[in-house]
Design a protein around this motif. Structure first.
Motif, PDB file in Angstrom:
ATOM      1  N   LEU A 241       0.882  -0.975  -0.168  1.00  0.00           N
ATOM      2  CA  LEU A 241       0.091   0.212   0.043  1.00  0.00           C
ATOM      3  C   LEU A 241       0.969   1.448   0.112  1.00  0.00           C
ATOM      4  N   ILE A 242       0.156   2.312  -0.799  1.00  0.00           N
ATOM      5  CA  ILE A 242       0.408   3.806  -0.330  1.00  0.00           C
ATOM      6  C   ILE A 242      -0.150   4.627  -0.740  1.00  0.00           C
ATOM      7  N   LEU A 243      -0.060   5.113   0.787  1.00  0.00           N
ATOM      8  CA  LEU A 243      -1.249   6.198   1.338  1.00  0.00           C
ATOM      9  C   LEU A 243      -1.091   7.744   1.593  1.00  0.00           C
ATOM     10  N   GLY A 244      -1.475   8.394   0.499  1.00  0.00           N
ATOM     11  CA  GLY A 244      -1.303   9.677  -0.068  1.00  0.00           C
ATOM     12  C   GLY A 244      -1.642  11.155   1.709  1.00  0.00           C
ATOM     13  N   ASP A 245      -2.638  10.478   2.002  1.00  0.00           N
ATOM     14  CA  ASP A 245      -3.157  10.950   3.177  1.00  0.00           C
ATOM     15  C   ASP A 245      -3.319   9.537   4.178  1.00  0.00           C
TER      16      ASP A 245
END
Length: 280
Positions: A241-245
């Motif tokens: 996963l990559i979470l921007g916020d």
């Protein structure tokens, strides 16, 4: 007669050495070029889209979707080109009215969710239940009365042929109670298969850009998750996963809620595997 320069012609030119401070986008672009990186290379390393990288280097932060996302992108790009993000964030805040104070949205959301809803009595349902009970009682009484009359006639007809000890029992047989129906699980994600990794991403505190890949690097989702929406991803061994916020995101991994301290606007890269949740 010679013509000499007047004292006014010998005055020095104005000092033009002071230049306008480099903008945020220009500083990122110069650092990228100095590092020998292309826009495509920076986009691949940071997962920030190529169009957004071009826009930020041109000091156009509208495609970021808001100041919170713009700060996150600036921080990510600065680290990719070996710059300290703190001065760039400070310059961005100074040019865009400063950083807004964070709003404690999560406590308000939790309080609103657990507040019981007051409802008045449902008189219609009560009347229907009472009518059904009365009809059932009358039908049962009529059926029982008819059965008792037939039994009495049978006993009179048999007379002395009825043997002592063989009299019919006056106690009616009790029906066998039905097996209790198992209750449904409180949460569908609680029944996540043990041989897979299941990740549920929700956005109760606001919107956030997210990216999800399986163990082969295949893209499962890449886009904006709006407030109140959720996505569930599943793989045989691993979810990246990559979470921007990250501060706006709540995670449930393999049926368990992840308790985190992600800050609003922070970009997080996470990896989860089978079994108990374990961040990579």
């Amino acid at each position: 007669m010679s013509i000499d320069n007047s004292p006014e012609d010998e005055r020095p030119f104005p000092d033009m050495s002071e230049e306008t401070p480099t903008s945020v986008g220009r500083a990122l672009q110069q650092a990228r070029i100095a590092a020998g990186l292309t826009v495509d290379a920076v986009s691949s390393a940071t997962r920030v889209r190529i169009a957004i990288v071009h826009a930020i280097e041109a000091d156009d932060f509208a495609p970021c979707g808001g100041d919170v996302y713009a700060r996150g992108h600036i921080r990510t790009l600065a680290r990719a080109v070996h710059l300290d993000p703190a001065p760039l964030i400070a310059r961005f805040d100074a040019e865009h009215g400063g950083r807004p104070a964070p709003t404690p949205a999560a406590p308000l959301f939790e309080a609103e969710r657990i507040r019981p809803e007051r409802r008045g009595p449902n008189w219609t349902a009560a009347m229907v239940a009472a009518i059904v009970a009365v009809v059932g009682f009358v039908g049962f009484t009529a059926f029982k009365g008819g059965g008792d009359g037939n039994d009495a006639k049978s006993q009179v007809a048999e007379g002395v042929t009825t043997k002592p000890g063989k009299a019919a029992s006056a106690t009616p047989k009790k029906d066998k109670p039905a097996d209790p129906t198992p209750e449904a699980s409180d949460s569908a994600i609680a029944a996540a298969p043990q041989d897979k990794v299941t990740v549920k991403v929700t956005a109760p505190g606001g919107r956030s850009w997210i990216s999800a890949k399986d163990h082969n690097g295949r893209m499962l989702f890449d886009g904006l998750l709006k407030k109140g929406e959720s996505k569930t991803f599943q793989d045989n061994s691993k979810i990246n996963l990559i979470l921007g916020d990250a501060g706006a995101i709540q995670l449930y991994v393999n049926g368990k809620k992840i308790e985190d301290n992600f800050r609003p606007g922070a970009v997080e890269r996470l990896t989860y595997t089978k079994g108990d949740p374990e961040a990579g």
